[in-house]
Design a protein around this motif. Sequence first.
Motif, mmCIF file in Angstrom:
data_model
loop_
_atom_site.group_PDB
_atom_site.id
_atom_site.type_symbol
_atom_site.label_atom_id
_atom_site.label_comp_id
_atom_site.label_asym_id
_atom_site.label_seq_id
_atom_site.Cartn_x
_atom_site.Cartn_y
_atom_site.Cartn_z
ATOM 1 N N LEU A 182 1.081 -1.110 0.094
ATOM 2 C CA LEU A 182 0.150 -0.108 0.002
ATOM 3 C C LEU A 182 0.858 1.169 -0.230
ATOM 4 C CD1 LEU A 182 -2.651 -1.087 2.805
ATOM 5 C CD2 LEU A 182 -2.939 -1.206 0.249
ATOM 6 N N ALA A 219 0.883 5.503 0.779
ATOM 7 C CA ALA A 219 0.102 6.498 1.186
ATOM 8 C C ALA A 219 0.778 7.942 0.889
ATOM 9 C CB ALA A 219 -0.193 6.286 2.747
ATOM 10 N N GLY A 220 1.377 8.256 1.986
ATOM 11 C CA GLY A 220 2.076 9.542 1.534
ATOM 12 C C GLY A 220 3.311 9.478 1.057
ATOM 13 N N ASN A 221 4.036 8.392 0.873
ATOM 14 C CA ASN A 221 5.104 7.900 0.103
ATOM 15 C C ASN A 221 6.509 8.506 0.920
ATOM 16 O OD1 ASN A 221 6.774 6.752 -1.759
ATOM 17 N ND2 ASN A 221 6.495 8.106 -3.280
ATOM 18 N N GLN A 222 6.392 8.667 1.988
ATOM 19 C CA GLN A 222 7.592 9.327 2.819
ATOM 20 C C GLN A 222 8.563 8.173 3.383
ATOM 21 O OE1 GLN A 222 8.160 12.867 2.668
ATOM 22 N NE2 GLN A 222 6.490 12.427 1.141
ATOM 23 N N SER A 223 8.021 7.205 3.618
ATOM 24 C CA SER A 223 8.910 5.961 4.116
ATOM 25 C C SER A 223 9.260 4.951 2.692
ATOM 26 C CB SER A 223 8.437 5.612 5.216
ATOM 27 O OG SER A 223 8.399 6.555 6.406
ATOM 28 N N LEU A 224 8.130 4.746 2.235
ATOM 29 C CA LEU A 224 7.996 3.513 1.284
ATOM 30 C C LEU A 224 8.848 3.776 0.199
ATOM 31 C CD1 LEU A 224 6.884 0.841 0.777
ATOM 32 C CD2 LEU A 224 5.012 1.752 -0.292
ATOM 33 N N THR A 227 0.917 10.625 6.175
ATOM 34 C CA THR A 227 -0.558 10.218 6.813
ATOM 35 C C THR A 227 -0.443 9.318 8.249
ATOM 36 O OG1 THR A 227 -0.617 8.219 5.653
ATOM 37 C CG2 THR A 227 -1.105 10.118 4.104
ATOM 38 N N GLU A 271 3.538 1.616 9.258
ATOM 39 C CA GLU A 271 5.100 1.655 9.367
ATOM 40 C C GLU A 271 5.027 0.907 10.930
ATOM 41 O OE1 GLU A 271 7.317 5.022 8.900
ATOM 42 O OE2 GLU A 271 8.948 4.043 7.989
ATOM 43 N N ASN A 329 5.728 9.135 16.217
ATOM 44 C CA ASN A 329 5.035 9.922 16.972
ATOM 45 C C ASN A 329 3.545 9.445 17.312
ATOM 46 O OD1 ASN A 329 7.497 11.290 16.542
ATOM 47 N ND2 ASN A 329 6.174 13.415 16.366
HETATM 48 C C1 LIG Z 1 13.063 12.845 6.999
HETATM 49 C C2 LIG Z 1 11.982 12.261 7.812
HETATM 50 C C3 LIG Z 1 11.937 12.499 9.083
HETATM 51 C C4 LIG Z 1 10.672 11.722 9.639
HETATM 52 N N1 LIG Z 1 10.620 12.161 11.143
HETATM 53 C C5 LIG Z 1 9.392 11.550 11.721
HETATM 54 C C6 LIG Z 1 9.362 11.558 13.229
HETATM 55 O O1 LIG Z 1 9.987 12.634 13.796
HETATM 56 N N2 LIG Z 1 8.278 11.166 13.483
HETATM 57 C C7 LIG Z 1 7.536 10.242 13.117
HETATM 58 O O2 LIG Z 1 6.407 9.855 13.619
HETATM 59 N N3 LIG Z 1 7.697 10.026 11.504
HETATM 60 C C8 LIG Z 1 8.709 10.696 11.146
HETATM 61 N N4 LIG Z 1 8.991 10.378 9.600
HETATM 62 C C9 LIG Z 1 8.046 9.332 9.087
HETATM 63 C C10 LIG Z 1 6.687 10.085 8.658
HETATM 64 O O3 LIG Z 1 5.546 10.395 9.553
HETATM 65 C C11 LIG Z 1 5.886 9.375 7.367
HETATM 66 O O4 LIG Z 1 5.174 10.227 6.840
HETATM 67 C C12 LIG Z 1 5.194 7.976 7.831
HETATM 68 O O5 LIG Z 1 6.085 7.077 8.738
HETATM 69 C C13 LIG Z 1 4.914 7.315 6.679
HETATM 70 O O6 LIG Z 1 3.703 7.657 6.301
HETATM 71 P P1 LIG Z 1 3.143 7.834 4.787
HETATM 72 O O7 LIG Z 1 1.908 8.328 4.812
HETATM 73 O O8 LIG Z 1 4.297 8.541 4.046
HETATM 74 O O9 LIG Z 1 3.231 6.117 4.345
HETATM 75 P P2 LIG Z 1 4.015 5.455 3.099
HETATM 76 O O10 LIG Z 1 5.593 5.703 3.285
HETATM 77 O O11 LIG Z 1 3.283 5.622 1.975
HETATM 78 O O12 LIG Z 1 4.017 4.053 3.652
HETATM 79 C C14 LIG Z 1 4.507 3.483 4.742
HETATM 80 C C15 LIG Z 1 4.102 2.037 5.037
HETATM 81 O O13 LIG Z 1 2.879 2.063 5.623
HETATM 82 C C16 LIG Z 1 1.960 1.294 4.810
HETATM 83 N N5 LIG Z 1 0.738 1.910 4.694
HETATM 84 C C17 LIG Z 1 0.605 3.182 4.168
HETATM 85 N N6 LIG Z 1 -1.103 3.416 4.340
HETATM 86 C C18 LIG Z 1 -1.526 2.400 5.038
HETATM 87 C C19 LIG Z 1 -2.513 1.885 5.512
HETATM 88 N N7 LIG Z 1 -3.845 2.903 5.457
HETATM 89 N N8 LIG Z 1 -3.054 0.757 6.027
HETATM 90 C C20 LIG Z 1 -1.785 -0.182 6.167
HETATM 91 N N9 LIG Z 1 -0.588 0.196 5.819
HETATM 92 C C21 LIG Z 1 -0.304 1.409 5.300
HETATM 93 C C22 LIG Z 1 2.827 1.177 3.419
HETATM 94 O O14 LIG Z 1 2.461 -0.043 2.894
HETATM 95 C C23 LIG Z 1 4.179 1.383 4.017
HETATM 96 O O15 LIG Z 1 4.552 -0.110 4.337
HETATM 97 C C24 LIG Z 1 9.835 10.920 8.903
HETATM 98 C C25 LIG Z 1 9.946 10.752 7.567
HETATM 99 C C26 LIG Z 1 11.111 11.351 6.980
HETATM 100 C C27 LIG Z 1 11.219 11.081 5.437
#
Ligand SMILES: Cc1cc2nc3c(=O)[nH]c(=O)nc-3n(C[C@H](O)[C@H](O)[C@H](O)COP(=O)(O)OP(=O)(O)OC[C@H]3O[C@@H](n4cnc5c(N)ncnc54)[C@H](O)[C@@H]3O)c2cc1C
Length: 296
Positions: free
Chosen positions: A29, A31-36, A110, A117, A123
């Motif tokens: 899946l 979502a915000g693509n910040q980790s995947l 998101t 993740e 947080n």
């Molecule tokens: C430089 C940097 C600093 C950061 N600092 C912090 C911080 O201080 N604190 C913090 O909490 N986070 C931090 N993050 C992480 C950030 O919060 C990410 O946005 C978050 O962890 C992942 O959210 P995403 O929506 O981008 O998910 P994605 O990157 O799109 O997905 C992450 C994972 O979640 C799964 N997923 C996504 N949506 C769903 C769903 N609805 N149901 C089931 N699985 C799902 C995906 O398949 C994937 O495995 C940081 C990230 C970066 C790049």
Amino acid sequence: MKPEVFEYHSPTSAEDAVTLMEEHEDAELLAGNQSLGVQMANRLAAPDHLIDLNEIEDLKYISETGDGIEIGALTRHTTIAESDHLDRELPLLAEAAGEIAGPSVRNMGTLGGSLGEADPAGNYPTVMTALDATITLQGPDGTRDVDVQDFHIAYMMTAREEEELIVSATVSTSPFPIGRTGMSFQEIKRVPHTWPKLSAAAAVVVDDPDADEPVVEEARLAFGNAADVPLRTEAAEDAVEGTSLDEDALSAAAEAAMDASEPAGEMQADAEYKEDQVGVFAKRALQAAYDNALEE
Ligand SMILES: Cc1cc2nc3c(=O)[nH]c(=O)nc-3n(C[C@H](O)[C@H](O)[C@H](O)COP(=O)(O)OP(=O)(O)OC[C@H]3O[C@@H](n4cnc5c(N)ncnc54)[C@H](O)[C@@H]3O)c2cc1C
């Protein structure tokens, strides 16, 4: 590096996303693509199918339920940080969302992605644990609710089944009456805009904020990155309940929190340092939450 080749899907409903997961075994899946995105670019994840949730409008909301607030999985960190509703009723959530990374990550990341993740330093995992949230999952057989403490199983492992997606998180507001509740999120970050080395989320409800020595009726305390799952420290909560948060009560809470913690050592923060900081942050977060309760 570039990601491996994958097939892209863009469902417009949670039901369609579940169907796609049923149809395609090796699917991830998005979502915000910040980790995947980073994981895929480094080939740490190489799914054959990518199911992009961003077109599912029904998963983007913050709404009142009978007894609390429900947040859709696709709600962005910025939306949560800027929500007046959350700031009024569950300020811990808004505060913790506002501390995630920098604006570009907050604008895209998101709630569901962060919970999916399941990083114990995350947080939301920490704050949702303190607030005793319920996570709702949707799969082929419909939806089911999971208590946040059962949701987190181990480092980056959750109770989510392969064909399920997180659709929302709900927090009951009744334990946190407005006017008598204070909350606080505290963290150690070595560099701004990065993940915390350690964080603490606290909520304190007092009997009467105008009393000479308000008594703590209820306390919540959870830590991020102090164990391999977000850690709720109920013995520390017990140590301050029924007290006016004097130094003895705070020290007992700090000891209890340190006893419960099992931090992993990492660069710039070995396990011993982190355990010591659990004690410091137990005191700091509880005191700040108590002070905020008195200012209400
Ligand atoms: C430089 C940097 C600093 C950061 N600092 C912090 C911080 O201080 N604190 C913090 O909490 N986070 C931090 N993050 C992480 C950030 O919060 C990410 O946005 C978050 O962890 C992942 O959210 P995403 O929506 O981008 O998910 P994605 O990157 O799109 O997905 C992450 C994972 O979640 C799964 N997923 C996504 N949506 C769903 C769903 N609805 N149901 C089931 N699985 C799902 C995906 O398949 C994937 O495995 C940081 C990230 C970066 C790049």
